[in-house]
Design an enzyme around this catalytic site. Structure first.
Site, short mmCIF file in Angstrom:
data_model
loop_
_atom_site.label_atom_id
_atom_site.label_comp_id
_atom_site.label_asym_id
_atom_site.label_seq_id
_atom_site.Cartn_x
_atom_site.Cartn_y
_atom_site.Cartn_z
N GLY A 6 -12.75 1.52 3.55
CA GLY A 6 -11.69 2.51 3.55
C GLY A 6 -12.26 3.88 3.83
O GLY A 6 -13.48 4.09 3.77
N HIS A 52 -1.46 -11.63 -0.12
CA HIS A 52 -2.23 -10.57 -0.79
C HIS A 52 -3.02 -11.11 -1.99
O HIS A 52 -4.16 -10.71 -2.23
CB HIS A 52 -1.27 -9.46 -1.26
CG HIS A 52 -1.91 -8.14 -1.36
ND1 HIS A 52 -1.25 -6.95 -1.12
CD2 HIS A 52 -3.17 -7.76 -1.70
CE1 HIS A 52 -2.07 -5.93 -1.29
NE2 HIS A 52 -3.24 -6.40 -1.66
N TYR A 56 0.86 -1.19 0.00
CA TYR A 56 0.00 0.00 0.00
C TYR A 56 0.89 1.23 0.00
O TYR A 56 1.39 1.67 1.04
CB TYR A 56 -0.93 -0.01 1.22
CG TYR A 56 -2.09 -0.98 1.10
CD1 TYR A 56 -2.29 -1.74 -0.04
CD2 TYR A 56 -3.00 -1.12 2.15
CE1 TYR A 56 -3.35 -2.63 -0.14
CE2 TYR A 56 -4.08 -2.00 2.04
CZ TYR A 56 -4.25 -2.75 0.90
OH TYR A 56 -5.30 -3.62 0.81
N SER A 103 -6.15 -13.65 0.65
CA SER A 103 -6.92 -12.60 -0.01
C SER A 103 -7.04 -12.90 -1.50
O SER A 103 -6.12 -13.48 -2.09
CB SER A 103 -6.25 -11.24 0.20
OG SER A 103 -7.03 -10.19 -0.34
#
Length: 277
Positions: free
Chosen positions: A248, A122, A52, A152
């Site tokens: 988010g 990820h 990120y 994920s």
């Protein structure tokens, strides 16, 4: 309302840190204020990733930001991910055991913790058998470097494969799920069956889409005197006790509103209507 990840209690709504690190991210002080507003609102799950960032020049930005905002809070579960690379200005994948173990050590340093609360792959790397990537996470678990592990961007077959490779210790699955994107319902249902936490990312439709939630969600929101976004998250929570949305946010006000979804109760009729939306 609390839920669990691998037996660890967390808030029913988490915070997805990605919008605070990608393009369009706010200034550092606003980003820190957003994470701290989440904590003040009762959020005890913060999800980030080593990838990120804007590009390879600030790789690890999200983890460093979270570490600063959460410093001293032992009641917060920090979740991070590895397996995505940001070389040459783009995104890549590396799920090799060697890479994941080195990435874990780097994340431990950036997060300034003795063990990572939730460590996730990820995304599967097509060039590496998923059992090998999952096996590496299992070794990190055995070594005490991570406390729980997750996957994920996986399908049902991959969930079963990873869980088998981990000896039944897969704690979470993080896939995209929202009223707009419901393709991960089979994965959600499997997680419900196996007792694995399901963490919907982009639960409000993704960056820029949250403000466009309308239709039945807006009608139910009006009846309750709340935002359509809060109704959306409450609807997701009602799908299963294993669901923990991680919306988010780039502003303190929006994460406070999201956190309040844990206290919104929808009627069976409302849920039926929203299921059909």
């Amino acid at each position: 309302m609390h839920r669990t990840i691998g037996g660890v209690p967390v808030s029913a709504i988490g915070l997805g840190e990605w919008p605070l690190s990608d393009s369009g991210r706010p200034g550092r002080q606003t980003a820190l204020a957003t994470i701290r507003a989440a904590l003040e609102a009762g959020v005890t799950l913060i999800d980030t990733a080593d990838a990120y960032c804007l590009d390879h020049t600030d790789f690890g930005h999200g983890e460093e930001l979270v570490a600063e905002a959460v410093a001293g809070r032992e009641d917060v579960l920090i979740a991070t991910k590895a397996g995505c690379t940001r070389e040459h200005g783009g995104w890549g994948l590396n799920g090799s055991p060697e890479y994941l173990k080195k990435a874990c050590d780097a994340s431990l340093r950036r997060l300034d913790v003795e063990a990572i609360g939730l460590y996730q792959l990820h995304a599967p790397d097509p060039s590496v058998p998923l059992s090998e990537s999952a096996g590496a996470l299992g070794e990190l678990l055995d070594a005490g470097k991570v406390r729980t592990v997750g996957m994920s961007n996986v399908d049902t077959a991959q969930i079963r494969e990873a869980n088998e490779a981990l000896g039944g210790r897969l704690a979470s699955v993080q896939n995209e799920f929202s009223p707009r994107v419901r393709s991960s319902r089979p994965e959600l249902e499997l997680c419900d069956e196996l007792g694995i936490a399901f963490l919907p990312y982009s639960p409000l439709g993704g960056v820029g889409a949250a403000g466009r939630i309308g239709g039945a969600f807006a009608e139910v929101a009006k009846a309750h005197g709340v935002s359509p976004q809060r109704v959306c998250l409450a609807w997701e929570l009602a799908q299963s006790p294993v669901v923990i949305p991680i919306p988010g946010s780039r502003r303190p006000t929006t994460i406070r509103d999201s956190a309040a979804a844990a206290h919104l109760r929808l009627t069976e009729d409302e849920l039926t209507t929203l299921d059909k939306e």
